[in-house]
Design a protein around this motif. Structure first.
Motif, PDB file in Angstrom:
ATOM      1  N   TYR A   3       1.789   3.565  10.274  1.00 14.72           N
ATOM      2  CA  TYR A   3       3.153   3.805   9.819  1.00 14.72           C
ATOM      3  C   TYR A   3       3.573   2.669   8.885  1.00 14.72           C
ATOM      4  CZ  TYR A   3       3.714   7.234  13.614  1.00 14.72           C
ATOM      5  OH  TYR A   3       3.594   8.318  14.444  1.00 14.72           O
ATOM      6  N   SER A   4       4.235   3.016   7.809  1.00 15.48           N
ATOM      7  CA  SER A   4       4.638   2.030   6.814  1.00 15.48           C
ATOM      8  C   SER A   4       6.104   2.235   6.449  1.00 15.48           C
ATOM      9  CB  SER A   4       3.763   2.163   5.558  1.00 15.48           C
ATOM     10  OG  SER A   4       4.203   1.281   4.543  1.00 15.48           O
ATOM     11  N   SER A   5       6.881   1.149   6.492  1.00 16.06           N
ATOM     12  CA  SER A   5       8.298   1.223   6.149  1.00 16.06           C
ATOM     13  C   SER A   5       8.584   0.338   4.942  1.00 16.06           C
ATOM     14  CB  SER A   5       9.163   0.777   7.335  1.00 16.06           C
ATOM     15  OG  SER A   5      10.520   0.675   6.954  1.00 16.06           O
ATOM     16  N   GLU A   6       8.929   0.955   3.815  1.00 21.42           N
ATOM     17  CA  GLU A   6       9.226   0.241   2.564  1.00 21.42           C
ATOM     18  C   GLU A   6      10.074   1.164   1.703  1.00 21.42           C
ATOM     19  OE1 GLU A   6       9.882  -2.173  -0.213  1.00 21.42           O
ATOM     20  OE2 GLU A   6       8.533  -2.965   1.318  1.00 21.42           O
ATOM     21  N   ILE A   7      10.987   0.596   0.898  1.00 20.70           N
ATOM     22  CA  ILE A   7      11.845   1.428   0.047  1.00 20.70           C
ATOM     23  C   ILE A   7      11.616   1.196  -1.446  1.00 20.70           C
ATOM     24  CG2 ILE A   7      13.647   1.647   1.792  1.00 20.70           C
ATOM     25  CD1 ILE A   7      15.245  -0.486   0.276  1.00 20.70           C
ATOM     26  N   ASN A   8      10.923   0.103  -1.814  1.00 27.43           N
ATOM     27  CA  ASN A   8      10.681  -0.187  -3.225  1.00 27.43           C
ATOM     28  C   ASN A   8       9.506   0.644  -3.722  1.00 27.43           C
ATOM     29  OD1 ASN A   8       9.703  -1.461  -5.689  1.00 27.43           O
ATOM     30  ND2 ASN A   8      11.086  -3.142  -5.204  1.00 27.43           N
ATOM     31  N   LYS A   9       9.725   1.424  -4.774  1.00 24.23           N
ATOM     32  CA  LYS A   9       8.708   2.392  -5.210  1.00 24.23           C
ATOM     33  C   LYS A   9       7.456   1.728  -5.776  1.00 24.23           C
ATOM     34  CE  LYS A   9      10.527   3.226  -9.902  1.00 24.23           C
ATOM     35  NZ  LYS A   9      10.999   4.271 -10.853  1.00 24.23           N
ATOM     36  N   PHE A  10       7.578   0.533  -6.348  1.00 31.98           N
ATOM     37  CA  PHE A  10       6.400  -0.079  -6.962  1.00 31.98           C
ATOM     38  C   PHE A  10       5.431  -0.658  -5.920  1.00 31.98           C
ATOM     39  CE2 PHE A  10       9.628  -0.228 -10.365  1.00 31.98           C
ATOM     40  CZ  PHE A  10       8.967   0.561 -11.296  1.00 31.98           C
ATOM     41  N   PRO A  11       5.895  -1.403  -4.915  1.00 33.07           N
ATOM     42  CA  PRO A  11       4.974  -1.781  -3.835  1.00 33.07           C
ATOM     43  C   PRO A  11       4.367  -0.575  -3.129  1.00 33.07           C
ATOM     44  CG  PRO A  11       6.917  -3.172  -3.760  1.00 33.07           C
ATOM     45  CD  PRO A  11       7.198  -2.091  -4.773  1.00 33.07           C
ATOM     46  N   ILE A  12       5.162   0.491  -2.963  1.00 30.30           N
ATOM     47  CA  ILE A  12       4.628   1.715  -2.353  1.00 30.30           C
ATOM     48  C   ILE A  12       3.496   2.276  -3.210  1.00 30.30           C
ATOM     49  CG2 ILE A  12       5.157   4.122  -1.796  1.00 30.30           C
ATOM     50  CD1 ILE A  12       7.959   3.187  -0.961  1.00 30.30           C
ATOM     51  N   GLN A  13       3.679   2.243  -4.526  1.00 35.44           N
ATOM     52  CA  GLN A  13       2.639   2.738  -5.434  1.00 35.44           C
ATOM     53  C   GLN A  13       1.367   1.906  -5.300  1.00 35.44           C
ATOM     54  OE1 GLN A  13       4.060   3.434  -9.406  1.00 35.44           O
ATOM     55  NE2 GLN A  13       2.015   3.340 -10.318  1.00 35.44           N
ATOM     56  N   ASP A  47      -4.201   6.378   3.898  1.00 36.33           N
ATOM     57  CA  ASP A  47      -3.847   6.871   5.227  1.00 36.33           C
ATOM     58  C   ASP A  47      -2.468   6.410   5.691  1.00 36.33           C
ATOM     59  OD1 ASP A  47      -4.445   4.203   5.503  1.00 36.33           O
ATOM     60  OD2 ASP A  47      -5.820   4.430   7.184  1.00 36.33           O
ATOM     61  N   LEU A  48      -1.603   6.031   4.756  1.00 40.67           N
ATOM     62  CA  LEU A  48      -0.291   5.509   5.117  1.00 40.67           C
ATOM     63  C   LEU A  48       0.696   6.638   5.382  1.00 40.67           C
ATOM     64  CD1 LEU A  48       0.012   2.680   2.414  1.00 40.67           C
ATOM     65  CD2 LEU A  48      -1.032   2.550   4.691  1.00 40.67           C
ATOM     66  N   ILE A  49       1.441   6.507   6.472  1.00 43.27           N
ATOM     67  CA  ILE A  49       2.517   7.448   6.790  1.00 43.27           C
ATOM     68  C   ILE A  49       3.833   6.730   6.489  1.00 43.27           C
ATOM     69  CG2 ILE A  49       3.626   8.821   8.597  1.00 43.27           C
ATOM     70  CD1 ILE A  49       0.921   8.796  10.064  1.00 43.27           C
ATOM     71  N   HIS A  50       4.506   7.131   5.423  1.00 45.35           N
ATOM     72  CA  HIS A  50       5.685   6.412   4.959  1.00 45.35           C
ATOM     73  C   HIS A  50       6.929   6.862   5.719  1.00 45.35           C
ATOM     74  CE1 HIS A  50       3.638   4.398   1.662  1.00 45.35           C
ATOM     75  NE2 HIS A  50       3.013   5.542   1.408  1.00 45.35           N
ATOM     76  N   LEU A  51       7.679   5.871   6.208  1.00 46.90           N
ATOM     77  CA  LEU A  51       8.877   6.135   6.992  1.00 46.90           C
ATOM     78  C   LEU A  51      10.158   5.791   6.248  1.00 46.90           C
ATOM     79  CD1 LEU A  51       7.709   4.663  10.435  1.00 46.90           C
ATOM     80  CD2 LEU A  51       7.490   7.015   9.590  1.00 46.90           C
ATOM     81  N   GLY A  52      10.046   5.160   5.082  1.00 55.95           N
ATOM     82  CA  GLY A  52      11.241   4.819   4.326  1.00 55.95           C
ATOM     83  C   GLY A  52      11.973   3.618   4.888  1.00 55.95           C
ATOM     84  N   ASP A  53      13.288   3.644   4.834  1.00 58.35           N
ATOM     85  CA  ASP A  53      14.153   2.540   5.239  1.00 58.35           C
ATOM     86  C   ASP A  53      13.958   2.204   6.721  1.00 58.35           C
ATOM     87  OD1 ASP A  53      16.509   0.961   5.964  1.00 58.35           O
ATOM     88  OD2 ASP A  53      17.358   1.623   4.058  1.00 58.35           O
ATOM     89  N   VAL A  54      13.943   0.897   7.036  1.00 61.57           N
ATOM     90  CA  VAL A  54      13.760   0.474   8.429  1.00 61.57           C
ATOM     91  C   VAL A  54      14.867   0.986   9.335  1.00 61.57           C
ATOM     92  CG1 VAL A  54      12.427  -1.601   7.898  1.00 61.57           C
ATOM     93  CG2 VAL A  54      14.914  -1.731   7.976  1.00 61.57           C
ATOM     94  N   ARG A  55      16.036   1.253   8.759  1.00 62.69           N
ATOM     95  CA  ARG A  55      17.157   1.690   9.582  1.00 62.69           C
ATOM     96  C   ARG A  55      16.977   3.102  10.141  1.00 62.69           C
ATOM     97  NH1 ARG A  55      21.023  -1.335   5.310  1.00 62.69           N
ATOM     98  NH2 ARG A  55      19.331  -0.564   3.994  1.00 62.69           N
ATOM     99  N   GLY A  56      15.925   3.788   9.701  1.00 62.63           N
ATOM    100  CA  GLY A  56      15.664   5.110  10.265  1.00 62.63           C
ATOM    101  C   GLY A  56      14.311   5.213  10.943  1.00 62.63           C
ATOM    102  N   VAL A  57      13.651   4.088  11.133  1.00 66.97           N
ATOM    103  CA  VAL A  57      12.281   4.092  11.640  1.00 66.97           C
ATOM    104  C   VAL A  57      12.191   4.652  13.059  1.00 66.97           C
ATOM    105  CG1 VAL A  57      10.500   2.520  12.547  1.00 66.97           C
ATOM    106  CG2 VAL A  57      11.239   2.333  10.178  1.00 66.97           C
TER     107      VAL A  57
END
Length: 386
Positions: A28-38, A46-56
Motif C-alpha cells: 500500500y502506498s500513500s502519496e498525493i504528488n503526481k510526479f513522485p507517484i510517476q 505492484d503498488l496499491i495507491h491510497l492517496g491522501d493519508v487522511r483517508g488511508v
C-alpha cells in the motif's frame, strides 16, 4: 508480508525491500504528488495507491494484516534549514495523522513493525515525537544515522523503529567516486534538499555549506605546452573538465595533457593596487581566490580556508565567487541518484527538476536497507513471513 508506506514519495522503501529480496504480498502506498507517484510507478508495478493519508484507514482491507509501516512525514517545520515552526507548520501537522493511523493498526496488531524517518531536529522536538510514538509502542527506539557511512552524501537523519538492526559500517565511499566528470573539493556531498533543482552558486556553497557543486564541466584549455608540433598537441586542459576524445596517440606527445593548480578561498584586505594589507582595518574584507602552482594542496586546518582546484594561473583573484573565477556546475540527476544509492535511471520518467525534488525529499536506499536487514524470521512476527 503486507506493507504500508505513508508519504511514500518515489517509494524508495519499495526499492530497498526489492533489493533485499524480502517477500511482498501487498504494498500500500500513500502519496498525493503526481510526479513522485510517476517515479514510483515507473520503478515498481505492484503498488496499491491510497492517496491522501487522511483517508488511508478507510481504504485498507484489514488493519490487523499490516506487517510493516513506513513513514517519512513532511519535515519542513522541523528542518534547521527551514523556519523551524515545528508542529505548527501546516505540513508537519500531518505527523498527527500518521499517529492516528499507527495507533489504529497497532491496537489490533501489536506485531506490526514501524520505520519512521525525519530530519535531525532540536532535541525537544525529537523527544516529543519519540514520546508520542512510545505511548503507542514502548519498544520503539530512536537512532541518529548519517548516510555518509553508506554513500557519498552527508545526510543525518532521525530513525525511530522497533526493528533490531546493526549500525552500518563505513564503506569509504567518497564524492569523487560518483561524479560523472569534473572534480570536487570535499570527500562527502552536502545534504541534498528538495530545492536543489533551483541550482546553486558559489556564495551559497562556500558560505552556507549548501547545494553541492562540482568544479569543471566540459574541456577547458588552460595553457599551451612548450613542445614542438601542431597546435592540437600543445593544448593543456584543466583536470576540472572532461578529457578530450582519446585517439590511438602512438607517440609524438599526442596524449591529452592536463593542468591543475591548488587554490584556497579566504578573506583578505587588499588595496587598490591588489596588494594584500590584512592589518589595514580600513580596507574591507574581500573573499579572494589564491592560486598556487606548487602542485601541493594548501594545509588543511580548522580555519575556513576552503581548499579548491583552479585552472587559473598562479595569483590572487578578488571576488572568488565570480563565475569567471571558478568553473562549476551542479550535480546531475544521475549523480543525485547515486548519492541516494538508487539506480542511475530511477528518475528517468520525470523532468530533471522533478527528479531533484523527489531525491531531495527522499530516503537513502542503502541506509534503509541496513535497517530492514533486521526483518528476518528471527524478529518473530505474530505469523511467519511469507
Amino acid at each position: 508480508m503486507i506493507y504500508l508506506e505513508l508519504f511514500s514519495g518515489g517509494s524508495v522503501a519499495r526499492q530497498s525491500v526489492k533489493e533485499l529480496g524480502l517477500p511482498v504480498t501487498r504494498w500500500y502506498s500513500s502519496e498525493i504528488n503526481k510526479f513522485p507517484i510517476q517515479i514510483a510507478n515507473d520503478n515498481h508495478d505492484d503498488l496499491i495507491h491510497l492517496g491522501d493519508v487522511r483517508g488511508v484507514l478507510d481504504k485498507l482491507v484489514s488493519h490487523k494484516d499490516i506487517d510493516v509501516i513506513f513513514c517519512g512525514s513532511p519535515c519542513q517545520g522541523f528542518s534547521v534549514a527551514g523556519k523551524q515552526l515545528n508542529f505548527e507548520h501546516e505540513q508537519s501537522k500531518l505527523f498527527f495523522e500518521f499517529l492516528k493511523i499507527y495507533k489504529a493498526i497497532y491496537d489490533v496488531n501489536p506485531h506490526v513493525k514501524l520505520l519512521f524517518e525525519n530530519v535531525k531536529m532540536k532535541k525537544e522536538w525529537e523527544d516529543i515525537i519519540l514520546s508520542k510514538l512510545q505511548e503507542i509502542n514502548p519498544k520503539l527506539k530512536l537512532h541518529i544515522i548519517d548516510s555518509a557511512l553508506v554513500s557519498a552524501q552527508r545526510r543525518v537523519r532521525m530513525y525511530i523503529t522497533d526493528i533490531e538492526f546493526e549500525m552500518p559500517e563505513d564503506r569509504g565511499i567518497v564524492l569523487k567516486d560518483i561524479i560523472e566528470c569534473g572534480c570536487v573539493d570535499r570527500n562527502k556531498s552536502y545534504c541534498l534538499d528538495a530545492n536543489y533543482w533551483k541550482g546553486g552558486n558559489l556564495k551559497m556553497y562556500f558560505e552556507k555549506s549548501r547545494r553541492q557543486l562540482v568544479f569543471g564541466d566540459g574541456c577547458h584549455q588552460v595553457g599551451v605546452a612548450d613542445i614542438k608540433g601542431y597546435d592540437i598537441i600543445k593544448r593543456v586542459y584543466s583536470i576540472h573538465g572532461k578529457c578530450p576524445t582519446l585517439t590511438t596517440m602512438q607517440g609524438g606527445h599526442r596524449e591529452p595533457k592536463i593542468l591543475c593548480n591548488s587554490a584556497s578561498i579566504t578573506g583578505r584586505r587588499i588595496d587598490s593596487n591588489g596588494v594584500r594589507k590584512d592589518d589595514d582595518t580600513n580596507l574591507p574584507i574581500v573573499q579572494t581566490l589564491e592560486v598556487s602552482d606548487s602542485g601541493k594542496s594548501r594545509c588543511l586546518s580548522t580555519l575556513t580556508k576552503d581548499t579548491v582546484v583552479s585552472p587559473l594561473p598562479k595569483g590572487r583573484y578578488p571576488d572568488a565567487y565570480g563565475e569567471h573565477k571558478l568553473h562549476w556546475r551542479k550535480l546531475t540527476v544521475k549523480e543525485c541518484c547515486r548519492l541516494q544509492t538508487l539506480p542511475d535511471d530511477y528518475c528517468k520518467s520525470v523532468s530533471n527538476s522533478q527528479g531533484y525534488k523527489m531525491l531531495g525529499n527522499g530516503w537513502n536506499n542503502e541506509t534503509i536497507k541496513s535497517i530492514l536487514k533486521g526483518l528476518t524470521l528471527e524478529n518473530k512476527f505474530g505469523r511467519e513471513l511469507a
